[in-house]
Design an enzyme around this catalytic site. Structure first.
Site, PDB file in Angstrom:
ATOM      1  N   GLU A  95      -5.197  20.787 -86.625  1.00 34.58           N
ATOM      2  CA  GLU A  95      -5.903  21.499 -87.678  1.00 34.58           C
ATOM      3  C   GLU A  95      -6.490  20.273 -88.538  1.00 34.58           C
ATOM      4  O   GLU A  95      -5.564  19.302 -88.987  1.00 34.58           O
ATOM      5  CB  GLU A  95      -5.061  22.452 -88.593  1.00 34.58           C
ATOM      6  CG  GLU A  95      -5.756  23.063 -89.771  1.00 34.58           C
ATOM      7  CD  GLU A  95      -4.789  24.334 -90.215  1.00 34.58           C
ATOM      8  OE1 GLU A  95      -4.599  25.151 -89.449  1.00 34.58           O
ATOM      9  OE2 GLU A  95      -4.720  24.388 -91.272  1.00 34.58           O
ATOM     10  N   THR A 147     -10.351  24.146 -91.556  1.00 29.95           N
ATOM     11  CA  THR A 147     -10.284  25.111 -92.567  1.00 29.95           C
ATOM     12  C   THR A 147     -11.485  25.571 -93.403  1.00 29.95           C
ATOM     13  O   THR A 147     -12.431  24.860 -93.200  1.00 29.95           O
ATOM     14  CB  THR A 147      -9.286  24.622 -93.438  1.00 29.95           C
ATOM     15  OG1 THR A 147      -9.631  23.517 -94.154  1.00 29.95           O
ATOM     16  CG2 THR A 147      -7.913  24.319 -92.786  1.00 29.95           C
TER      17      THR A 147
HETATM   18  P1  FAD Z   1      -3.365  39.442 -94.060  1.00 26.91           P
HETATM   19  O1  FAD Z   1      -2.872  39.691 -92.535  1.00 26.91           O
HETATM   20  O2  FAD Z   1      -4.306  40.339 -94.595  1.00 26.91           O
HETATM   21  O3  FAD Z   1      -1.880  39.731 -94.858  1.00 26.91           O
HETATM   22  C1  FAD Z   1      -1.884  39.606 -96.314  1.00 26.91           C
HETATM   23  C2  FAD Z   1      -0.795  40.468 -96.720  1.00 26.91           C
HETATM   24  O4  FAD Z   1      -1.070  41.936 -96.665  1.00 26.91           O
HETATM   25  C3  FAD Z   1       0.530  40.448 -96.049  1.00 26.91           C
HETATM   26  O5  FAD Z   1       1.559  40.335 -96.899  1.00 26.91           O
HETATM   27  C4  FAD Z   1       0.499  41.641 -95.130  1.00 26.91           C
HETATM   28  O6  FAD Z   1       1.725  41.907 -94.683  1.00 26.91           O
HETATM   29  C5  FAD Z   1      -0.269  42.480 -95.897  1.00 26.91           C
HETATM   30  N1  FAD Z   1      -1.071  43.475 -95.044  1.00 26.91           N
HETATM   31  C6  FAD Z   1      -1.840  42.869 -93.981  1.00 26.91           C
HETATM   32  N2  FAD Z   1      -2.629  44.003 -93.319  1.00 26.91           N
HETATM   33  C7  FAD Z   1      -2.283  45.160 -94.369  1.00 26.91           C
HETATM   34  C8  FAD Z   1      -2.549  46.646 -94.235  1.00 26.91           C
HETATM   35  N3  FAD Z   1      -3.492  46.984 -93.409  1.00 26.91           N
HETATM   36  N4  FAD Z   1      -2.038  47.452 -95.003  1.00 26.91           N
HETATM   37  C9  FAD Z   1      -1.034  46.896 -95.953  1.00 26.91           C
HETATM   38  N5  FAD Z   1      -0.782  45.566 -95.999  1.00 26.91           N
HETATM   39  C10 FAD Z   1      -1.386  44.632 -95.314  1.00 26.91           C
HETATM   40  N6  FAD Z   1      -6.400  30.264 -96.158  1.00 26.91           N
HETATM   41  C11 FAD Z   1      -7.743  29.884 -96.521  1.00 26.91           C
HETATM   42  O7  FAD Z   1      -8.211  30.234 -97.516  1.00 26.91           O
HETATM   43  N7  FAD Z   1      -8.405  29.109 -95.628  1.00 26.91           N
HETATM   44  C12 FAD Z   1      -8.080  28.562 -94.534  1.00 26.91           C
HETATM   45  O8  FAD Z   1      -8.599  27.868 -93.716  1.00 26.91           O
HETATM   46  C13 FAD Z   1      -6.623  29.089 -94.155  1.00 26.91           C
HETATM   47  N8  FAD Z   1      -6.293  28.751 -93.016  1.00 26.91           N
HETATM   48  C14 FAD Z   1      -4.836  29.104 -92.431  1.00 26.91           C
HETATM   49  C15 FAD Z   1      -4.351  28.880 -91.548  1.00 26.91           C
HETATM   50  C16 FAD Z   1      -3.114  29.309 -90.982  1.00 26.91           C
HETATM   51  C17 FAD Z   1      -2.384  28.910 -89.480  1.00 26.91           C
HETATM   52  C18 FAD Z   1      -2.102  30.222 -92.033  1.00 26.91           C
HETATM   53  C19 FAD Z   1      -1.092  30.570 -91.390  1.00 26.91           C
HETATM   54  C20 FAD Z   1      -2.790  30.516 -93.048  1.00 26.91           C
HETATM   55  C21 FAD Z   1      -3.979  29.944 -93.426  1.00 26.91           C
HETATM   56  N9  FAD Z   1      -4.709  30.301 -94.889  1.00 26.91           N
HETATM   57  C22 FAD Z   1      -6.000  29.760 -95.022  1.00 26.91           C
HETATM   58  C23 FAD Z   1      -3.708  30.798 -95.720  1.00 26.91           C
HETATM   59  C24 FAD Z   1      -3.992  32.781 -95.554  1.00 26.91           C
HETATM   60  O9  FAD Z   1      -5.330  32.740 -95.973  1.00 26.91           O
HETATM   61  C25 FAD Z   1      -2.857  33.185 -96.552  1.00 26.91           C
HETATM   62  O10 FAD Z   1      -1.734  32.735 -96.185  1.00 26.91           O
HETATM   63  C26 FAD Z   1      -3.295  34.561 -97.004  1.00 26.91           C
HETATM   64  O11 FAD Z   1      -2.545  34.919 -98.166  1.00 26.91           O
HETATM   65  C27 FAD Z   1      -2.947  35.723 -96.083  1.00 26.91           C
HETATM   66  O12 FAD Z   1      -3.941  35.559 -94.967  1.00 26.91           O
HETATM   67  P2  FAD Z   1      -3.939  36.592 -94.007  1.00 26.91           P
HETATM   68  O13 FAD Z   1      -5.255  36.236 -93.022  1.00 26.91           O
HETATM   69  O14 FAD Z   1      -2.404  36.454 -93.234  1.00 26.91           O
HETATM   70  O15 FAD Z   1      -3.792  37.916 -94.568  1.00 26.91           O
END
Ligand code: FAD
Length: 291
Positions: free
Chosen positions: A16, A47
């Site tokens: 990454e 990212t």
């Molecule tokens: P989600 O999957 O939407 O989850 C967020 C929260 O909501 C969790 O607590 C989950 O349990 C809850 N949730 C999910 N779906 C539902 C639902 N349907 N109903 C109720 N609750 C729900 N951030 C950036 O801005 N740019 C990047 O390039 C970036 N790269 C990343 C790469 C990796 C490998 C990782 C692990 C993280 C990265 N992040 C990045 C950070 C990420 O955006 C954050 O961790 C963010 O807070 C959560 O993103 P997510 O897509 O996992 O969210």
């Protein structure tokens, strides 16, 4: 090429990188890309900031260069919480124009003082939307110790299942320092019916400041062996870097022995560290291949 197809054949090894800060020119990262190319990763993800102010131009430029100049498979990250559907449409069009077909679909971190748009609430909403917009391979993020906003790991895994059901073909994990936490998580995902490949996110720790920032952001637990290393070498950057590299290598060897689907190395744009780790684990990664 779609990244999902790689997992059938091999233990995937990916990197990454992130675009340079706004104050630095984009080509300040190109030397790192050229060095990383020599390590032959299966793909490199780039990212993209959650702010919604840009159009992902730097991320797209880096992904395009990875493909055209470095001859590597790029994946672009795509957060949605501060983006409108129109902005996401524009970015997806740009992905298509530049031959980027692999996307890590994310909600993105909430930015203080910035009101989320109402178009996408969770990553699963974005995954469903991207699926309706073209033939992309979509990955999603997962959290071996639970997402920081989630009340507990079981609820977080229920939500993770929603992302897989919406069309995520593989998962990339948040960094962790305790492999047992990853194995417990993997077992729980299996019980929850999540059957897509999960890459383990490994961050080599090379400075005390970096650890403090990362751990406060993601809440990863730190085993005794890890904290002892930090305490012992915190004032000796060279020793801390060497110990951080050795710790990451040790994690990777154990993960591959346990049959992990892939290793995603958070390179922090540091090809020297990525090179030392890649060289140390290349035989082990190859031995995990499926043919
Ligand atoms: P989600 O999957 O939407 O989850 C967020 C929260 O909501 C969790 O607590 C989950 O349990 C809850 N949730 C999910 N779906 C539902 C639902 N349907 N109903 C109720 N609750 C729900 N951030 C950036 O801005 N740019 C990047 O390039 C970036 N790269 C990343 C790469 C990796 C490998 C990782 C692990 C993280 C990265 N992040 C990045 C950070 C990420 O955006 C954050 O961790 C963010 O807070 C959560 O993103 P997510 O897509 O996992 O969210």
């Amino acid at each position: 090429m779609k990244i999902a197809s790689l997992f059938k054949k091999k233990t995937v090894f990916s990197f990454e990188v992130f675009p340079p800060k706004k104050t630095s020119p984009i080509d300040s990262v190109y030397n790192a890309l050229d060095e990383l190319e020599k390590l032959h990763p299966d793909f490199i993800s780039v990212t993209l900031g959650a702010g919604g102010s840009g159009n992902g131009a730097n991320t797209i430029a880096i992904a395009k260069r990875l493909k055209e100049k470095n001859n590597l498979l790029p994946m672009s990250h795509l957060p949605c919480i501060h983006y409108t559907k129109a902005q996401i449409d524009e970015i997806l069009e740009s992905f298509k124009e530049n031959g980027i077909e692999n996307i890590l679909a994310l909600r993105g971190d909430m930015i203080p003082d910035l009101v989320p748009t109402t178009d996408f609430k969770y990553a699963c909403d974005l995954i469903e939307y991207i699926n309706s917009k073209g033939d992309f391979d979509i990955a999603a993020a997962c959290y071996p110790e639970g997402h920081t906003e989630s009340p507990n790991i079981d609820i977080d895994i229920e939500n993770l299942k929603r992302k897989v059901d919406a069309g995520a073909s593989h998962l990339i994990s948040q960094l962790f320092f305790d492999n047992d936490a990853f194995y417990n998580f993997r077992w729980k995902t299996m019980k929850a019916g999540i059957d897509v490949p999960i890459e383990a996110g490994i961050m080599p720790v090379t400075s005390r400041k970096q650890i403090e920032r990362m751990v406060s952001m993601c809440g990863a637990s730190m085993p005794r062996k890890f904290t002892r290393i930090i305490q012992k070498y915190e004032n000796n950057p060279e020793a801390l870097r060497d110990a951080g590299i050795a710790y990451a290598i040790d994690q990777i060897i154990d993960l591959v022995a346990e049959g992990v689907d892939g290793i995603h190395l958070y390179t922090m744009n540091n090809p020297y560290v990525a090179k030392r780790i890649s060289e140390a684990v290349s035989g082990v990664i190859k031995a995990g291949d499926k043919n």
